[in-house]
Motif scaffolding. Structure first.
Motif, PDB file in Angstrom:
ATOM      1  N   UNK A   1       0.817  -1.211   0.000  1.00  0.00           N
ATOM      2  CA  UNK A   1       0.000   0.000   0.000  1.00  0.00           C
ATOM      3  C   UNK A   1       0.853   1.264   0.000  1.00  0.00           C
ATOM      4  N   UNK A   2       2.018   1.178   0.588  1.00  0.00           N
ATOM      5  CA  UNK A   2       2.929   2.309   0.585  1.00  0.00           C
ATOM      6  C   UNK A   2       3.337   2.658  -0.843  1.00  0.00           C
ATOM      7  N   UNK A   3       3.644   1.639  -1.626  1.00  0.00           N
ATOM      8  CA  UNK A   3       4.018   1.876  -3.013  1.00  0.00           C
ATOM      9  C   UNK A   3       2.858   2.476  -3.804  1.00  0.00           C
ATOM     10  N   UNK A   4       1.646   2.047  -3.482  1.00  0.00           N
ATOM     11  CA  UNK A   4       0.450   2.522  -4.191  1.00  0.00           C
ATOM     12  C   UNK A   4       0.060   3.939  -3.784  1.00  0.00           C
ATOM     13  N   UNK A   5       0.155   4.247  -2.490  1.00  0.00           N
ATOM     14  CA  UNK A   5      -0.351   5.513  -1.970  1.00  0.00           C
ATOM     15  C   UNK A   5       0.729   6.568  -1.733  1.00  0.00           C
ATOM     16  N   UNK A   6       1.983   6.148  -1.764  1.00  0.00           N
ATOM     17  CA  UNK A   6       3.124   7.020  -1.472  1.00  0.00           C
ATOM     18  C   UNK A   6       3.120   7.528  -0.029  1.00  0.00           C
ATOM     19  N   UNK A   7       2.488   6.750   0.860  1.00  0.00           N
ATOM     20  CA  UNK A   7       2.548   7.004   2.299  1.00  0.00           C
ATOM     21  C   UNK A   7       3.536   5.980   2.853  1.00  0.00           C
ATOM     22  N   UNK A   8       4.483   6.415   3.646  1.00  0.00           N
ATOM     23  CA  UNK A   8       5.525   5.510   4.147  1.00  0.00           C
ATOM     24  C   UNK A   8       4.910   4.327   4.892  1.00  0.00           C
ATOM     25  N   UNK A   9       5.487   3.146   4.688  1.00  0.00           N
ATOM     26  CA  UNK A   9       4.923   1.930   5.277  1.00  0.00           C
ATOM     27  C   UNK A   9       4.893   1.969   6.801  1.00  0.00           C
ATOM     28  N   UNK A  10       5.811   2.662   7.435  1.00  0.00           N
ATOM     29  CA  UNK A  10       5.761   2.740   8.896  1.00  0.00           C
ATOM     30  C   UNK A  10       4.566   3.578   9.353  1.00  0.00           C
ATOM     31  N   UNK A  11       4.201   4.573   8.566  1.00  0.00           N
ATOM     32  CA  UNK A  11       3.011   5.370   8.874  1.00  0.00           C
ATOM     33  C   UNK A  11       1.767   4.495   8.757  1.00  0.00           C
ATOM     34  N   UNK A  12       1.686   3.697   7.701  1.00  0.00           N
ATOM     35  CA  UNK A  12       0.545   2.802   7.522  1.00  0.00           C
ATOM     36  C   UNK A  12       0.473   1.788   8.658  1.00  0.00           C
TER      37      UNK A  12
END
Length: 66
Positions: free
Chosen positions: A27-38
């Motif tokens: 999802x990080x790659x898809x949304x450009x939100x860092x994976x630690x934030x997710x």
């Protein structure tokens, strides 16, 4: 720091929790939100969700930091 709406966060958490759902990294790659934030959003949602006593006893251990 960018701020995200509660609606957006809920949608992401729902996708993470869905059976066979996406991973935080995907999802990080898809949304450009860092994976630690997710992952933090997911952890926060789990801590806020009401649980029965049975669910608390059988809850999975907390996610390890990435």
């Amino acid at each position: 720091m960018r701020e995200y709406s509660e609606s957006f966060k809920r949608k992401i958490v729902q996708r993470l929790l869905a059976p066979g759902g996406a991973t935080a990294v995907a999802l990080s790659a898809e949304t450009e939100v860092h994976h630690t934030t997710l992952s933090r959003w997911l952890r926060d949602a789990r801590s806020l969700a009401p649980m029965s006593d049975d669910a608390r006893r059988s809850a999975a251990p907390p996610l390890l930091p990435s």
